[in-house]
Design a protein around this motif. Structure first.
Motif, mmCIF file in Angstrom:
data_model
loop_
_atom_site.group_PDB
_atom_site.id
_atom_site.type_symbol
_atom_site.label_atom_id
_atom_site.label_comp_id
_atom_site.label_asym_id
_atom_site.label_seq_id
_atom_site.Cartn_x
_atom_site.Cartn_y
_atom_site.Cartn_z
ATOM 1 N N UNK A 198 6.015 -20.480 -35.681
ATOM 2 C CA UNK A 198 4.941 -20.408 -34.687
ATOM 3 C C UNK A 198 5.288 -19.386 -33.610
ATOM 4 N N UNK A 208 6.842 -16.784 -33.968
ATOM 5 C CA UNK A 208 6.639 -15.426 -34.487
ATOM 6 C C UNK A 208 5.174 -15.159 -34.802
ATOM 7 N N UNK A 209 4.298 -16.073 -34.421
ATOM 8 C CA UNK A 209 2.867 -15.813 -34.525
ATOM 9 C C UNK A 209 2.163 -16.506 -35.671
ATOM 10 N N UNK A 210 2.866 -17.378 -36.402
ATOM 11 C CA UNK A 210 2.244 -18.021 -37.559
ATOM 12 C C UNK A 210 1.291 -19.124 -37.122
#
Lengths: 267, 367
Positions: free
Chosen positions: A166, A168-170
């Protein structure tokens, strides 16, 4: 002194294993014997295998049994995996405990009871007995196995992996498909194999819920054996044994490849 | 420029435990910060609130002026290096570092170049195709840093990131992290319980205990002028004795009066005196300000750690480069500036205000 102890334990292991495999090898051994029964080995023959391969009914049942096992274990794996994730993510500890207990009760309750209750259930609902009812019940009793195989993987999984993804942008879907699923895949695979073998060797439940038109190998062998053992059954057993052996070997290969990929090379 | 601002942030868990109690702090862009405190002090909770893994019960979080209190972690321009690195075990080094960029659907050529740069920065140029399980702890640490930095965050959070490394490697990584921070000019917020690490790396330290900020400031400020005995004990070794303020710039302890550098405290008030062990010098009994008898002596490589007792049975910890003898009577000498006076229950704000009243013209040295 220590060495002697070692030898004894090995001998013990050998005897136990020998005793466990003896009946199977006895069966296989007589599948190559000419004659009608297992009282005496006459001479070597492939005859029983030849009759087996000309027995269209038995071959059809064999294929159907495999198809049933494949289909039911696939569906059970799907449902069981999501079920395990749901149990794992349950917020309250009490609720989690209840879900796990419900799952385990299904695991330990005798097949006869499960089979009988399914029979009552299907007749009450007016579902006709046959492939459909057998498939549904096989799926049902395979789900708890899959849950039990997947759950430890989820427990072992480092929660910070999800935070990291999350971070890292997921999004939720990325986390599920790119992190959660790959990490628990070994558990899903072993769950699938377990469900497959469960379906393959089930007798009691199938015996209850199957109808006229559909039969599995175990039910068929049982009904034939009642009219006296035919050595054709021995041949079939030998083939099944080889088939399961192959299955275990495939599973072993998959595991080994995964381990190899993960194994640290020194340095 | 302020990049992160916490306003009156309180975090209470479901079981009633208050992890953070009304925390307000401001993080400026381009500096190296440390959140320093013992376990359970709330430092990791602050980090998780900044990263977006946890929402404050009360209070607001601002990022570059925008309220991000409820913003999802995935949408923040903040990246984290986790305590256990949290590298994805089913991906190799390249895939791990590329993860953030691939999620953002960047072009393959661009990702390749960015990953290569990031791995170069952490000196792992030839490691792209290695599996995570093949790496040592230090190498995994570097991959975790590269994976975070490749996303070009405005702020990098590091959660106890060096605590799993051995001492030597830790020292190396401290220098390296500091160098990377200087080079990129982005804000680093480093959570640690290791006071040496915080002192060595930070521009500014927040000392936390029991969910409250005890003191904040530069490493030198915090070391030289701890605001209370928690900070004094937690940062470095200290000798703390009870005393009484006689008047401005004069304090009494161990039944003697000493000149000191503190003022603005009412005469006669009970205070605590902090003396750092390395500020105490062993001298001949007639030259010392205190007479003590040496109780024990440990050789620690670069100095001796000496425990001694004075006539009133107070224990004194002394760091000396020269050896002495156990049982010997020696004098202890210290300068008046080495005496640091702490008032009971004085907050950091009160402390700063008091300093201003008498230090108007020597702001260069202290705040």
């Amino acid at each position: 002194m220590k060495k002697k102890h070692f030898v004894w334990s090995r001998l013990y292991m050998a005897i136990v294993l020998f005793m466990m495999y003896l009946p199977i090898f006895y069966l296989i051994f007589y599948s190559f014997s000419s004659g009608k029964n297992m009282s005496r080995f006459r001479h070597f023959t492939w005859a029983h295998y030849v009759t087996l391969f000309h027995d269209d009914r038995l071959l059809a049942i064999f294929i159907e049994t495999i198809m049933l096992a494949l289909l039911s274990s696939l569906v059970a794996t799907l449902i069981g995996t999501f079920g395990a994730i749901a149990i794992d993510q349950a917020k309250s500890k009490k609720f989690k405990g209840i879900l796990l207990a419900l799952n385990n009760i299904l695991m330990v309750s005798p097949d006869v009871i499960i089979g009988a209750s399914f029979l009552i259930f299907f007749t009450a609902l007016g579902i006709s007995l046959g492939f459909g009812s057998v498939l549904l019940s096989h799926i049902a009793f395979s789900i708890p196995v899959v849950v039990l195989m997947v759950l430890p993987r989820l427990k072992e999984m480092d929660r910070s992996l999800i935070d990291a993804a999350q971070d890292l942008g997921a999004n939720q879907f990325d986390v599920f498909s790119k992190i959660l699923l790959p990490v628990i895949t070994p558990g899903i695979l072993s769950g699938f194999f377990m469900a497959f073998t469960y379906s393959l060797d089930d007798f009691a439940v199938t015996f209850f819920v199957t109808g006229n038109g559909f039969s599995t190998l175990s039910v068929e062998i049982y009904s034939r054996a009642r009219q006296g053992i035919d050595l054709e059954i021995n041949a079939l057993s030998a083939l099944m044994f080889v088939f399961v052996l192959a299955l275990v070997f495939v599973y072993y290969l998959i595991e080994k490849r995964r381990r190899f990929k993960k194994a640290p090379k020194r340095g | 420029m302020d990049i992160i601002k916490l306003e009156h942030v309180t975090k209470q868990y479901d079981d009633g435990f208050i992890a953070l109690n009304d925390i307000s702090l401001t993080i400026e862009s381009g500096k190296f910060y440390s959140l320093l405190g013992p376990s359970g002090s709330g430092k990791t909770t602050i980090l998780r609130i900044m990263a977006g893994f946890s929402e404050p019960t009360e209070g607001k979080v601002y990022f570059a002026g925008q309220d991000i209190t409820a913003l999802d972690a995935s949408k923040r321009q903040i990246n984290t290096v986790f305590q256990n690195y949290a590298l994805f075990p089913h991906m190799n080094v390249y895939e791990n570092v590329a993860f953030g960029l691939e999620i953002k659907k960047q072009k393959k050529s661009k990702i390749q170049a960015a990953v290569k740069d990031a791995l170069h920065m952490v000196q792992l140029d030839d490691f792209a195709n290695r599996e995570i399980s093949e790496l040592s702890g230090g190498q995994q640490q570097r991959v975790a840093i590269a994976r975070a930095l490749v996303n070009q965050p405005k702020v990098l959070l590091l959660d106890e990131s060096l605590s799993a490394l051995d001492k030597h490697l830790r020292k190396d990584m401290q220098f390296e992290l500091r160098a990377i921070q200087k080079k990129l000019g982005i804000t680093f917020i480093f959570v640690t319980h290791d006071q040496e690490e915080a002192l060595a790396m930070s521009d500014e330290i927040f000392v936390l205990d029991k969910g409250k900020i005890q003191q904040s400031g530069s490493p030198v400020d915090i070391y030289d002028e701890p605001v209370n005995d928690f900070v004094a004990r937690f940062i470095g070794d200290s000798n703390i004795v009870l005393g009484r303020m006689v008047r401005d710039f004069e304090v009494e302890f161990v039944n003697r009066r000493f000149e000191c550098a503190d003022a603005g405290i009412p005469a006669g008030e009970k205070v605590e005196i902090v003396l750092r062990p390395e500020d105490l010098d062993l001298v001949r009994p007639e030259d010392g300000k205190l007479d003590v008898i040496v109780q024990s002596q440990l050789f620690l490589g670069d100095h001796y750690e000496i425990k001694a007792k004075d006539m009133d049975d107070n224990e004194w910890l002394i760091h000396s480069t020269n050896a002495t003898q156990v049982g010997k009577e020696v004098g202890v000498f210290f300068d008046s500036e080495d005496i640091h006076v702490m008032r009971f229950g004085e907050s950091e704000a009160d402390f700063d205000k008091r300093l201003e009243t008498y230090e108007g013209d020597e702001t260069g040295e202290k705040r």
